[in-house]
Scaffold this motif. Sequence first.
Motif: not given
Length: 134
Positions: A5-10, A41-46, A57-60
């Motif tokens: 799991x990674x946070x705000x990975x390209x 434009x997502x603030x958070x992507x996991x 993927x989760x986009x928030x």
Amino acid sequence: MGLEYKTNECCDVKEVEEVFNKSGIRRPVGDTERIQRMIDNADEIITVRDGERLIGILRAITDYSYCCYISDIAVDKDYQGLGIGKELIRVLRERLGEEEVQYILTSAPKAVGFYEKIGFERADKAFVIKRKKN
């Protein structure tokens, strides 16, 4: 299976479209420019990967202080039922906290039970103006 799991990975737009396709989520796959804007434009992507392969993927969108709208949670159907969606939400909640931020999402009919099972409550006062373009 070594999931990472990674946070705000390209993310590459094509692999995001592939996860959307393989998850069953309805998104404008094929409109690559629009999907790219959704990512940008997502603030958070996991993300979660099995090796090099993006499988979830989760986009928030959030203000980091009062609310967070979870726009997408997509997990490849081959990996559904393994707790990956639940873990994506846990990682987001760990990042943003649970004291001040309220988490909001809209659910596909088939996913309602999943969200209730992991602690989301139904909201009966939500409103929407639907987009003209899917």
